[in-house]
Design an enzyme around this catalytic site. Structure first.
Site, short mmCIF file in Angstrom:
data_model
loop_
_atom_site.label_atom_id
_atom_site.label_comp_id
_atom_site.label_asym_id
_atom_site.label_seq_id
_atom_site.Cartn_x
_atom_site.Cartn_y
_atom_site.Cartn_z
N GLY A 230 1.01 -1.17 0.05
CA GLY A 230 0.21 0.16 0.06
C GLY A 230 1.15 0.97 0.35
O GLY A 230 0.22 2.72 -0.82
N GLN B 166 -7.91 0.21 3.65
CA GLN B 166 -8.22 -0.35 5.07
C GLN B 166 -10.15 -0.69 4.08
O GLN B 166 -11.12 -1.43 4.89
CB GLN B 166 -8.66 0.55 6.16
CG GLN B 166 -7.50 1.02 6.98
CD GLN B 166 -6.79 -0.47 7.50
OE1 GLN B 166 -7.59 -0.90 7.21
NE2 GLN B 166 -5.97 0.12 7.96
N CYS C 52 4.35 4.83 22.04
CA CYS C 52 5.99 6.04 22.84
C CYS C 52 7.05 6.66 22.13
O CYS C 52 7.12 5.60 21.52
CB CYS C 52 6.03 4.65 23.04
SG CYS C 52 7.35 5.31 25.03
N SER D 110 -3.97 -2.57 -0.80
CA SER D 110 -2.78 -3.72 0.03
C SER D 110 -3.42 -4.65 0.44
O SER D 110 -4.33 -5.06 0.86
CB SER D 110 -2.18 -2.66 1.53
OG SER D 110 -1.28 -3.95 1.87
N1 PLP Z 1 -2.92 2.69 4.11
C1 PLP Z 1 -3.58 2.71 5.27
C2 PLP Z 1 -4.64 3.86 5.40
C3 PLP Z 1 -2.71 1.39 6.11
O1 PLP Z 1 -3.26 1.28 6.94
C4 PLP Z 1 -1.57 1.30 5.33
C5 PLP Z 1 -1.12 0.20 5.99
O2 PLP Z 1 -1.97 -0.15 8.17
C6 PLP Z 1 -1.09 1.58 4.56
C7 PLP Z 1 -2.08 2.26 3.87
C8 PLP Z 1 0.31 0.83 4.40
O3 PLP Z 1 0.14 -0.35 3.68
P1 PLP Z 1 0.88 -1.33 3.31
O4 PLP Z 1 1.50 -1.93 4.70
O5 PLP Z 1 0.55 -2.47 2.53
O6 PLP Z 1 2.16 -0.81 3.23
#
Ligand code: PLP
Length: 393
Positions: free
Chosen positions: A71, A178, A324, A198
């Site tokens: 993603g 998501q 943290c 993703s």
């Molecule tokens: N965008 C959103 C909204 C996400 O929740 C995430 C991952 O948590 C990503 C992008 C990044 O995706 P990736 O882990 O495949 O790089």
């Protein structure tokens, strides 16, 4: 000890059918899809099928799909392409609650001379599209707004936002990492130019993503190399993962309606019971415009990370809304943007479910959470002071 996994916005279990579909592409069909021989050609054919499966889930055409590594790559590729094809434009519009894949990239681009507008959200995490309208300028290269928020599940009206951007001739990208597989997406009916997916958020493996690029949208590749993905993304294809992602999309398209109703029922039950059983708890984010699998709940006067540690003792996995950093607990940028009060933001927990969660697991969490919060509050000077204040009033 059994694990109760309620952290599916972090990553999901690879579906059994997905894993099975991938295995032959490691050992049996390992040819390079770009090769001239039949051995490679049969792999290329399977990639074509996967492309169709992905396209079908989001109402797109197969030639609008390019496979990426994740993603984050898709998000970066979309923004950088928009800037590369319109080098005269130096303005990007996004929101205050985007994932770091967009936010950190924009912060980096700000150091390179780009102007970034981060649209605010209200206390429920919702966008006011009037702010978008006012922010669009002749200098705007791209608007990038996420479809579903990873921390709160709040859904943005990206289709309306895309139409607004288009009216002013501005490209529109959405991070649908998501929301893909959780809510219906049909790109033939809207003006979204680019969209990121993703694999590991929808029961495919980690390390595979998709960038949808609407037919006719000019695109400048992020990874330059071989001729793969019709010159739009260099690099030998990750065949097993592409096949797996295709399968995951096929399963999501087939089961989304039924499965997400059940996921929502369990998520709503968890939320309802926790709010009922734990005083001074509240939900962060609009509950009407929300992904079916996500609830973000704050328990006042306790630290999210302490809650997670005690949950972990019972095998319950979730995420907290604070992290943290350099020795101090910082509430997440999403909760800060929503103006969630400090004492609430610190004690926030994100529960994110999947189709693999059962009623028995949810009942288990409902039973374990109240004593966890009670135990932590009994040790909290803030909680004890607040209780004495309440009693003396
Ligand atoms: N965008 C959103 C909204 C996400 O929740 C995430 C991952 O948590 C990503 C992008 C990044 O995706 P990736 O882990 O495949 O790089």
């Amino acid at each position: 000890m059994k694990t109760v996994y309620l952290d599916n916005n972090a990553t999901t279990q690879v579906a059994k059918e997905v894993l099975e579909s991938m295995l032959p592409y490691f050992s049996e069909y390992y040819g390079n899809p770009s090769s001239m021989h039949t051995f490679g050609g049969q792999v290329a054919q399977k990639i074509r099928v996967a492309r169709e499966q992905v396209a079908a889930l989001i109402g797109a055409s197969p030639d609008e799909i390019i496979f990426t590594s994740c993603g984050t790559e898709s998000d970066n590729a979309a923004i950088r392409s928009a800037l590369a094809i319109r080098p005269d434009k130096k303005h990007i519009i996004t929101s205050r609650v985007e994932h770091p894949a967009i936010r950190a990239l924009c912060a980096h681009l700000a150091t390179q001379g780009y102007r970034i507008t981060e649209l605010p959200v209200d206390k429920n995490g919702l966008l006011d599209l009037e702010n978008l309208d006012k922010s669009l300028t002749p200098d705007t290269a791209i608007v990038s707004l996420m479809w579903g928020n990873n921390e709160t599940g709040v859904i943005f009206p990206v289709e309306e936002a895309a139409a607004m951007a288009h009216e002013k001739g501005v490209l529109f990208h959405t991070d649908a990492v998501q929301s893909t597989g959780k809510i219906p997406i049909y790109l033939k009916n809207n003006a979204i130019d680019m969209l990121s997916i993703s694999g590991h958020k929808l029961h495919a493996p980690k390390g595979i993503g998709v960038l949808y690029i609407r037919k006719g949208t000019k695109f400048s590749p992020f990874l330059i190399g071989g001729h793969q993905e019709r010159e739009r993304r260099g690099g030998t294809e990750n065949t097993p993962s592409i096949v797996g992602l295709g399968k995951a999309c096929e399963l999501a398209a087939k089961n989304m309606d039924k499965e997400n109703k059940e996921v929502k029922r369990l998520c709503d039950k968890l939320e309802r019971e926790l709010l009922k059983r734990i005083p001074q708890s509240r939900v962060n984010g609009d509950t009407a415009n929300r992904l079916p699998n996500t609830t973000n709940i704050s328990f006042e006067f306790v630290e999210g990370e302490a809650i997670l540690l005690l949950m972990n003792e019972h095998g319950i996995c979730a995420s907290s809304g604070s992290a943290c950093t350099s020795g101090s607990l910082q509430p997440s940028h999403v909760l800060r943007a929503m103006g969630v009060p400090f004492t609430m933001a610190h004690g926030s927990i994100r529960f994110s479910l999947s189709i693999y969660n059962t009623e028995a697991e949810i009942d288990f969490v409902i039973e374990k959470m109240p004593p966890i919060i009670e135990r932590l509050r009994s040790m909290s000077p803030y909680w004890n002071t607040s209780q004495q204040t309440c009693k003396s009033q």
